[in-house]
Design an enzyme around this catalytic site. Structure first.
Site, PDB file in Angstrom:
ATOM      1  N   GLY A 154      -2.670  -6.908   3.601  1.00  0.00           N
ATOM      2  CA  GLY A 154      -2.453  -8.328   3.895  1.00  0.00           C
ATOM      3  C   GLY A 154      -3.553  -8.895   4.760  1.00  0.00           C
ATOM      4  N   GLY A 174      -3.165  -3.523  -0.926  1.00  0.00           N
ATOM      5  CA  GLY A 174      -2.003  -2.871  -1.508  1.00  0.00           C
ATOM      6  C   GLY A 174      -2.246  -1.911  -2.649  1.00  0.00           C
TER       7      GLY A 174
END
Ligand code: AMP
Length: 397
Positions: A378, A355
Site C-alpha cells: 500500500g 501485494g
C-alpha cells in the site's frame, strides 16, 4: 533525506519505528519473519555505534486494548536470535511507567522491544499527546517502517515533530525510497510499467501517474477486461467495472497524446467458471463467448509482453497477469516474472511492488533475481500516486 548513516548513535537511545507486523500461528510462532530480518541492519548499525535500540511496532489489528494474540512479547526470543544472541528486553507497555523504567535501564549495545503500539487507540488516531509520551523514550527517532509510512499515525509520522534535527530513516525505508525514486525520477528508458490485478478502480490513480513517466504500459489481470470492453470487445462474464469505462477511455486517450504505448491483452485463457478445474479455452480477448471469463493472458499476449519487457531498461511490476493462485491460470504471471528476470540479467532495473506481484515473484523463488522487491504494498502504491507519504514527509520536514 537523512539516514542512520548520517548519525553516530554512541551513547544515544534510538527510538525506532519498525514494522514487526509478522504472521503468527496459533502457538504464537512466527510463520514468516521477513519483516523482522529486514530491520536487523538498522539495529546492528546503531548497536555497533555504541547506541541502544528501543523498538516500537504494531502487530495485527487489536480492537479493544491489550490482547495476548497480538502481544509483541512473542517476538522477543526470535529477535534475540536474529541479532546473534543479543539479549532483548521487553516493556509490557509502549508508554508510561513500564516503558520509561525499561528505557532508563537501557545501556549502550542493548535492545528493548516495546509492547504493541495499537493496544492504545491513540496510535492510529495520530494523537499528539501519545506521540509525545513515546518521544520521551528516545534521543533520536528512526523510521524504518515503510509498510506503515502511508499512515499518519502517532509513531509513524506525528512523533517526528518531537525530534527536530534528530530524526532519520533506517535502511529499510531509505532503500525503498531509493528504489522507487530511481524508477519514478531516474528511469533509464525504455521504462515499462506492468499493471495487473483484479480491478481498474484500484489502479486508476497510479495509472494516471505512470502514464506521465512510462514509455510502455502493459495491462493484464482482471482489470484488462474493462479496457477491452471500453474498446467495444465482447468479454463474456470476465471481471468488468462498467463505471470505470470513462477512466479506461481517458487513460487510452492520454496515452495516445503522450506517445505512451499501452498494451492490452490480445488473447486470454478463458474458463466457464471461476475454478481451477473449470473447462478452458484460449480466445481473442475481444471475442470471449457468453458464459466464459478470461482468467489469464493467452500465449500470443505472453509472447508480446515478454518482447516489450525484454527491450526495457526500467521495469515496475504491480499485480498478477491472471488468477495465479490457480495453477491453470498462473502461466501468464509466471511468464511475466521470467521475462522480468531475464531483462534484469541483461542490465534492466526491476522493481516489484504491491501485494500480489510480490507474492507471485516469491512463489516462483525469483525474488533474488530482480533488482528490488518492495516490502510495502500500500505504501509503495501511495508513494507513486502522491509523490510522498506522511511518514516520509514527517522525517524530511
Ligand atoms: P490486486 O490485489 O489488485 O493486485 O489483485 C490481485 C488479484 O487479482 C489476485 O488475487 C488475482 O487472482 C486476481 N486476478 C488476476 N487476474 C484476474 C482475472 N482475470 N479475473 C479475476 N481475478 C483476477
Amino acid at each position: 533525506m537523512k539516514t542512520v548513516n548520517d548519525f553516530s548513535f554512541a551513547n544515544k537511545k534510538a527510538l525506532i519505528r519498525v514494522d514487526f507486523n509478522v504472521p503468527l500461528n496459533d502457538a504464537f510462532q512466527i510463520t514468516d519473519d521477513t519483516r523482522m530480518r529486514a530491520a536487523i541492519p538498522t539495529i546492528q548499525k546503531i548497536l555497533n555505534d555504541g547506541g541502544s535500540c528501543i523498538l516500537m511496532s504494531h502487530l495485527g489489528r487489536p480492537k479493544e486494548g491489550p490482547a495476548e494474540k497480538y502481544s509483541l512479547k512473542h517476538l522477543v526470543q526470535h529477535l534475540s536470535n536474529l541479532l546473534g544472541g543479543v539479549e532483548v528486553a521487553f516493556a509490557t507497555d509502549c508508554v508510561g511507567t513500564a516503558a520509561e523504567e525499561a528505557t532508563a535501564k537501557l545501556g549502550p549495545g542493548q535492545v528493548l522491544l516495546l509492547e504493541n503500539l495499537r493496544f492504545h487507540k491513540q496510535e492510529e488516531k495520530g494523537d499528539e499527546t501519545f506521540a509525545g509520551a513515546l518521544a520521551k523514550l528516545g534521543d533520536i527517532y528512526v523510521n524504518d517502517a515503510f509498510g506503515t509510512a502511508h499512515r499518519a499515525h502517532a509513531s509513524t509520522a506525528v512523533i517526528a515533530k518531537f525530534f527536530p534535527g534528530n530524526k532519520c530513516f533506517g535502511f529499510v525505508l531509505s532503500g525503498e525510497l531509493a528504489s522507487v525514486d530511481k524508477v519514478l525520477h531516474g528511469a533509464e528508458k525504455p521504462f515499462t510499467a506492468i499493471m495487473g490485478g483484479a480491478k481498474v478502480s484500484d489502479k486508476i490513480v497510479i495509472l494516471e501517474q505512470l502514464i506521465k513517466k512510462a514509455d510502455n504500459i502493459i495491462i493484464g489481470g482482471g482489470m484488462a477486461f474493462t479496457f477491452v470492453k471500453a474498446l467495444g470487445g465482447n468479454i463474456g462474464k470476465s471481471l468488468f467495472e462498467e463505471d470505470r469505462i470513462p477512466n479506461a477511455l481517458n487513460i487510452l486517450e492520454t496515452a495516445k497524446q503522450l506517445g505512451v504505448n499501452i498494451y492490452i491483452p490480445l488473447d486470454a485463457v478463458c474458463a466457464d467458471n471461476f475454478s481451477n478445474d473449470a473447462n478452458r479455452q484460449t480466445c481473442k480477448t475481444s471475442a470471449i463467448p457468453d458464459g466464459w471469463m478470461g482468467l489469464d493472458i493467452g500465449p500470443e499476449t505472453e509472447a508480446l509482453y515478454a518482447k516489450v519487457i525484454g527491450e526495457s531498461k526500467t521495469i515496475l511490476w504491480n499485480g498478477p497477469m491472471g488468477v495465479f493462485e490457480m495453477e491453470n491460470f498462473a502461466h501468464g504471471t509466471q511468464a511475466a516474472a521470467h521475462a522480468i528476470v531475464e531483462a534484469t540479467s541483461k542490465g534492466a532495473y526491476s522493481l516489484i511492488g504491491g501485494g500480489d506481484s510480490v507474492a507471485a515473484i516469491n512463489k516462483y523463488h525469483l525474488g533474488e533475481k530482480v533488482s528490488y522487491v518492495s516490502t510495502g504494498g500500500g505504501a509503495l502504491l501511495e508513494y507513486i500516486e502522491a509523490g510522498t507519504l506522511p511518514g516520509v514527509e514527517a522525517v524530511n520536514s
